[in-house]
Motif scaffolding. Sequence first.
Motif, mmCIF file in Angstrom:
data_model
loop_
_atom_site.group_PDB
_atom_site.id
_atom_site.type_symbol
_atom_site.label_atom_id
_atom_site.label_comp_id
_atom_site.label_asym_id
_atom_site.label_seq_id
_atom_site.Cartn_x
_atom_site.Cartn_y
_atom_site.Cartn_z
ATOM 1 N N ILE A 152 0.841 -1.204 0.000
ATOM 2 C CA ILE A 152 0.000 0.000 0.000
ATOM 3 C C ILE A 152 0.872 1.249 0.000
ATOM 4 O O ILE A 152 0.633 2.200 -0.761
ATOM 5 C CB ILE A 152 -0.940 -0.004 1.219
ATOM 6 C CG1 ILE A 152 -1.970 -1.124 1.087
ATOM 7 C CG2 ILE A 152 -1.637 1.340 1.366
ATOM 8 C CD1 ILE A 152 -2.827 -1.323 2.326
ATOM 9 N N LEU A 153 1.908 1.254 0.852
ATOM 10 C CA LEU A 153 2.810 2.406 0.909
ATOM 11 C C LEU A 153 3.495 2.626 -0.429
ATOM 12 O O LEU A 153 3.579 3.765 -0.915
ATOM 13 C CB LEU A 153 3.848 2.193 2.008
ATOM 14 C CG LEU A 153 4.900 3.298 2.131
ATOM 15 C CD1 LEU A 153 4.258 4.612 2.559
ATOM 16 C CD2 LEU A 153 6.003 2.906 3.109
ATOM 17 N N ALA A 154 3.985 1.558 -1.045
ATOM 18 C CA ALA A 154 4.653 1.679 -2.339
ATOM 19 C C ALA A 154 3.709 2.256 -3.385
ATOM 20 O O ALA A 154 4.109 3.108 -4.202
ATOM 21 C CB ALA A 154 5.183 0.315 -2.787
ATOM 22 N N SER A 155 2.459 1.821 -3.361
ATOM 23 C CA SER A 155 1.477 2.324 -4.327
ATOM 24 C C SER A 155 1.238 3.812 -4.147
ATOM 25 O O SER A 155 1.184 4.574 -5.125
ATOM 26 C CB SER A 155 0.158 1.546 -4.174
ATOM 27 O OG SER A 155 0.338 0.173 -4.418
ATOM 28 N N VAL A 156 1.090 4.235 -2.902
ATOM 29 C CA VAL A 156 0.862 5.660 -2.621
ATOM 30 C C VAL A 156 2.080 6.484 -3.025
ATOM 31 O O VAL A 156 1.950 7.555 -3.643
ATOM 32 C CB VAL A 156 0.534 5.867 -1.130
ATOM 33 C CG1 VAL A 156 0.495 7.348 -0.781
ATOM 34 C CG2 VAL A 156 -0.796 5.209 -0.777
ATOM 35 N N LEU A 195 -1.468 7.342 -15.052
ATOM 36 C CA LEU A 195 -1.637 7.180 -13.609
ATOM 37 C C LEU A 195 -2.930 6.432 -13.282
ATOM 38 O O LEU A 195 -2.947 5.541 -12.423
ATOM 39 C CB LEU A 195 -1.632 8.546 -12.925
ATOM 40 C CG LEU A 195 -1.953 8.569 -11.424
ATOM 41 C CD1 LEU A 195 -1.004 7.671 -10.638
ATOM 42 C CD2 LEU A 195 -1.899 10.003 -10.896
ATOM 43 N N LEU A 196 -4.011 6.773 -13.954
ATOM 44 C CA LEU A 196 -5.277 6.080 -13.714
ATOM 45 C C LEU A 196 -5.168 4.589 -14.036
ATOM 46 O O LEU A 196 -5.744 3.745 -13.323
ATOM 47 C CB LEU A 196 -6.384 6.726 -14.550
ATOM 48 C CG LEU A 196 -6.828 8.124 -14.103
ATOM 49 C CD1 LEU A 196 -7.816 8.715 -15.108
ATOM 50 C CD2 LEU A 196 -7.458 8.061 -12.712
ATOM 51 N N ALA A 235 -5.753 1.440 -11.405
ATOM 52 C CA ALA A 235 -6.649 0.310 -11.654
ATOM 53 C C ALA A 235 -5.954 -1.028 -11.396
ATOM 54 O O ALA A 235 -6.614 -2.025 -11.075
ATOM 55 C CB ALA A 235 -7.159 0.368 -13.092
ATOM 56 N N LEU A 236 -4.623 -1.051 -11.533
ATOM 57 C CA LEU A 236 -3.866 -2.289 -11.338
ATOM 58 C C LEU A 236 -3.452 -2.509 -9.886
ATOM 59 O O LEU A 236 -3.178 -3.651 -9.480
ATOM 60 C CB LEU A 236 -2.611 -2.275 -12.217
ATOM 61 C CG LEU A 236 -2.811 -2.177 -13.734
ATOM 62 C CD1 LEU A 236 -1.471 -2.051 -14.426
ATOM 63 C CD2 LEU A 236 -3.581 -3.378 -14.261
ATOM 64 N N THR A 295 3.820 -4.419 -15.591
ATOM 65 C CA THR A 295 2.684 -3.642 -16.095
ATOM 66 C C THR A 295 2.681 -2.218 -15.527
ATOM 67 O O THR A 295 2.853 -1.259 -16.266
ATOM 68 C CB THR A 295 1.368 -4.355 -15.731
ATOM 69 O OG1 THR A 295 1.321 -4.593 -14.302
ATOM 70 C CG2 THR A 295 1.250 -5.677 -16.449
ATOM 71 N N GLY A 296 2.495 -2.110 -14.223
ATOM 72 C CA GLY A 296 2.398 -0.785 -13.609
ATOM 73 C C GLY A 296 3.659 0.033 -13.732
ATOM 74 O O GLY A 296 3.610 1.237 -14.018
#
Length: 300
Positions: A223-227, A256-257, A261-262, A280-281
């Motif tokens: 979660i932290l990495a995603s943020v 970014l969107l 989504a991923l 992918t991301g």
Amino acid sequence: MARSAVFPAISPPPAVRDVVTLLKPITWFPPMWALLCGVVSSGVPVLSRWTFLLAGVALTGPLVCGTSQAVNDWFDRHVDAINEPHRPIPSGRIAGRWGLAIAIAWTVLSLLVAGLTGPWVLAATVLGLACAWAYSAPPFRFKTSGWVGPAVVALTYEGLSWFTGAAVMAGTLPAPQIIAVLALYSVGAHGIMTLNDFKAVTGDRLTGLRSLPVVLGERRAAILASVVMAVPQAVVVGLLVAWGHPGVGGVVAAVLLAQLALMPRLVSDPARHAPWYNATGVSLYVSGMMAAALGLGGYV
């Protein structure tokens, strides 16, 4: 006392193929991509400074990045002897202190090339090399920290490489807008580096490396990495629009969107899906980097 005890035999020099393996060419792509972003963002025609561009490519890829790989393998040789004994140093293909000698020689060569390209590139190279040594070597050994280690790699692979590309083309300090965007993408790259730690969680726990998946737990680290990856890109979108590049800002926003989504799949099982998200991301992330660079350089 035997003469060999006083003057130990010098290990034979390694084969060229083993030196190349030590420098890990596959790792050169990320900083070279960031360098190209810097070149594009400068807006300077490539043919007008092509010799400096070649010097920049050499610096970010085989020289500085290659140095970091050699330094890392030398100071991790005892751990690699257990985990990856096939590597050039623990396998004995690069014997004695040749690994350290290669790391030092590549450091000196990097500084010589950087010195020929101008003071700002030299300054970035000095910082990059200092980070490369401090990341792996005691007493700093930044790689043992899940906070500092990824930050150091993100700074060198993304920020300093982008800076080098812009500086070698402009021949001076890059524009403030370029520095702002490369700094934001460097911050976001901290999240990418954290994703790379999921593949070694078990080993990190056993060897005492405090990666974020170990310290925070895998889900919280994901979660932290995603943020950390998403927020800087959102700021880049706002800056591009404010600077009169709404079209490019829209492209970066769309990228970014797609990442957002991923991300739920990544967070659902980080250890399993981190390699998938890297393919992918992270590919979307670096595509947004180039889109932003094209806007800054006035190409779109």
